[in-house]
Design an enzyme around this catalytic site. Structure first.
Site, PDB file in Angstrom:
ATOM      1  N   SER A 152      84.373  -7.690  51.617  1.00 14.10           N
ATOM      2  CA  SER A 152      83.190  -8.353  51.071  1.00 14.10           C
ATOM      3  C   SER A 152      82.076  -7.349  50.799  1.00 14.10           C
ATOM      4  CB  SER A 152      82.675  -9.418  52.045  1.00 14.10           C
ATOM      5  OG  SER A 152      83.657 -10.394  52.278  1.00 14.10           O
TER       6      SER A 152
HETATM    7  N1  SAH Z   1      86.148 -10.406  56.374  1.00  9.74           N
HETATM    8  C1  SAH Z   1      86.843  -9.566  55.419  1.00  9.74           C
HETATM    9  C2  SAH Z   1      86.845 -10.150  54.015  1.00  9.74           C
HETATM   10  C3  SAH Z   1      88.183 -10.537  53.702  1.00  9.74           C
HETATM   11  S1  SAH Z   1      88.516 -11.403  52.203  1.00  9.74           S
HETATM   12  C4  SAH Z   1      86.341  -8.152  55.433  1.00  9.74           C
HETATM   13  O1  SAH Z   1      85.338  -7.879  56.096  1.00  9.74           O
HETATM   14  O2  SAH Z   1      86.963  -7.308  54.803  1.00  9.74           O
HETATM   15  C5  SAH Z   1      89.212 -12.899  52.902  1.00  9.74           C
HETATM   16  C6  SAH Z   1      90.438 -12.730  53.759  1.00  9.74           C
HETATM   17  O3  SAH Z   1      90.814 -14.035  54.203  1.00  9.74           O
HETATM   18  C7  SAH Z   1      91.658 -12.169  53.037  1.00  9.74           C
HETATM   19  O4  SAH Z   1      92.139 -11.059  53.744  1.00  9.74           O
HETATM   20  C8  SAH Z   1      92.670 -13.320  53.084  1.00  9.74           C
HETATM   21  O5  SAH Z   1      94.012 -12.906  53.191  1.00  9.74           O
HETATM   22  C9  SAH Z   1      92.216 -14.091  54.316  1.00  9.74           C
HETATM   23  N2  SAH Z   1      92.620 -15.500  54.393  1.00  9.74           N
HETATM   24  C10 SAH Z   1      92.729 -16.419  53.396  1.00  9.74           C
HETATM   25  N3  SAH Z   1      93.121 -17.623  53.887  1.00  9.74           N
HETATM   26  C11 SAH Z   1      93.267 -17.458  55.242  1.00  9.74           C
HETATM   27  C12 SAH Z   1      93.673 -18.326  56.311  1.00  9.74           C
HETATM   28  N4  SAH Z   1      94.017 -19.609  56.120  1.00  9.74           N
HETATM   29  N5  SAH Z   1      93.700 -17.807  57.566  1.00  9.74           N
HETATM   30  C13 SAH Z   1      93.355 -16.513  57.812  1.00  9.74           C
HETATM   31  N6  SAH Z   1      92.996 -15.646  56.834  1.00  9.74           N
HETATM   32  C14 SAH Z   1      92.942 -16.104  55.568  1.00  9.74           C
END
Ligand code: SAH
Length: 221
Positions: free
Chosen positions: A68
């Protein structure tokens, strides 16, 4: 992917500039700004992106996912009102950056990722860093029944609705920050959900954002 864990004066200088930029964008919580100043964002990106790690931009981290934008991380963290020692559940570990920012605030962080390759890649990086984050491969919609209840829950993917299981795993007085899909289907509205004494949910809105979707079940996609 080659990642460098070195954190030199140049990195620290760039990070300080990022913190100043976030101030101008309206991040006012000094504890959050300190945490951003403490976590080396470049170690979560491929080393060829070091130059760009401290710009206020989202970035690809492989497996079709993104780290993000710093302003979004700071904004969500500020809304979450984290205090030292709180149990915080993150849905969407991704790169692990947001989780480390929460840990730098003194939270006990539990973070779930559904994407298998990303989960293992990030786990390896986190093990080499001083931030205490417990990672789990799983479906964030189900939360972590074994470790509940949580003081805070942060969702870092676009959610179609407020997951019921997560509300159950939240303490009374607890806060959830969740980017919720808007009616137009072109992004998310940031919501802060507070669990009141009578179990009802107080909802506050904080503007428009764009996240990758919150998907169901563990996957290799
Ligand atoms: N917090 C992260 C941003 C990640 S983007 C950072 O600091 O880099 C969102 C993430 O959510 C992705 O890696 C995606 O694979 C994950 N995601 C999507 N649906 C999900 C679910 N049901 N359970 C856990 N993770 C999920």
């Amino acid at each position: 992917m080659s990642t460098s864990l070195e954190d030199n004066y140049r990195h620290k200088g760039l990070r300080k500039q990022l913190v100043d930029l976030l101030r101008t964008k309206g991040i006012t919580d000094e504890a959050v700004l300190n945490a951003i100043n403490e976590v080396p964002r470049h170690v979560f990106l491929d080393s060829s992106f070091v130059e760009l790690a401290y710009q206020d931009k989202a970035f690809p981290i492989g497996s079709g996912q993104t780290i993000s934008q710093p302003n979004t991380v700071a904004f969500q963290t500020q809304l979450l009102k984290v205090e030292k020692g709180m149990k915080v559940l993150e849905i969407g570990t991704g790169s692990g950056y947001q989780a480390c920012v929460l840990a730098a605030l003194g939270a006990k962080v539990f973070s779930i990722e559904r994407q298998r390759n990303l989960f293992f890649k990030t786990k390896e990086i986190l093990e080499q860093l001083p931030f205490k984050v417990k990672t789990f491969l799983g479906d964030g919609y189900e939360g972590l029944p074994t470790y509940q209840p949580f003081d805070r829950i942060i969702i870092t993917a676009g959610a179609p609705s407020i997951p019921e299981a997560l509300v159950k795993q939240m303490k009374v007085g607890g806060i959830m920050v969740i980017p919720m899909d808007n009616a137009e289907g072109d992004g998310q509205t940031m919501l802060r959900v507070t669990k009141m004494d009578d179990g009802s949910l107080k909802k506050e809105e904080f503007g428009d954002f764009k996240f990758v979707p919150m998907l169901k079940e563990i996957g290799n996609d």
